[in-house]
Design an enzyme around this catalytic site. Sequence first.
Site: not given
Length: 354
Positions: A14, A26-27, A107, A130
Amino acid sequence: MAKFRRIGVLTSGGDAPGMNPAVRAVTRAAIAAGTEVIAINRGYSGLIQDDLKLFRSTDVSNIISLGGTKLYSDRCLEFKTEEGMAKAIATCKENHIDGIVAIGGDGTFRGARDLTERGVPCIGITGTIDNDISSSDYTIGFDTALNTCVQMIDRLRDTCESHARCDVVEIMGNGCGDLAIYSGIAVGATQIITKEIPFDEDKMIAKMLKARAEGKRNFIVCASENMTGEFNEALAKRIQEKTGIETKFARLAHVQRGGSPTYRDRAMGTLMGYKAVELLLEGKSNLVVVLRNGKIDSMDISFALDLDKYYKGKMSAEEIAAIAPDDKKRMDEIVKEKRATIERAYMINDTVSI
């Protein structure tokens, strides 16, 4: 520091406000260290299908204020198969990707762990509205979603006050009650309902009747979507039947996911993104970047995944028995701390709201 030619960055699961600030960090952190960055579009699906782009520093300009994810997202069932995993690893080899930063939820971390075990070092960053990653006190996107909930419930209250109504507001959470609990505190909800805390309906009804007798016109009930079945809708009907107070049901749904990230999500996305690159370039892998006790830190992904299952009651007795004693002790400490925090927050709201 270990020398990485290229690292990949992806967002999966999500979407959450704050993912773009993390991608930006990060980049630019990697490029500043002399490492090229490959943007992997659509999460693990993009890795399987070779949907990649070499990012320059300017490719992440002006995304810090954007909701959603510039890299898009997907839930990739193929990646859970050995064939899909082999395709993803082949993509990494063909494109000289030496490591990956994966931003998402549990996940996403399972995928990162599986890649690490097969020779592609990965670091995870918690990104979900969440706040349901047990290894971290905070997940990127939670604050923005919380502010969205508060703004919408405030608007509902205006109508509740005008018409002397009650609104039962269903709030997202994917099995976790944090959004319902903390938005309930922020809006002064008469009642917060979530699986983490036993719910006494008769006590709530008595509280509402007493408050109405004392002149209170509006009532807000914040109910987590983790309640069973159509519990929240049915509750709205029972409240009206038992109190005589006109009661409406409102489901905020996916509008909670979008919007420009708040200061906290921009800052946390940036700090966690930088930390992930730092860890990867130090030669570390199979870690998830977390916030614990006010400090940005890291935790072994396998431990984090087991902790999440343990906290949520999804572990079998056999799995629990197989946990190493030191790990079990650490898990028990974290679980106890998290539950105590939730219970105290609930108690405070129950005391100060009417």
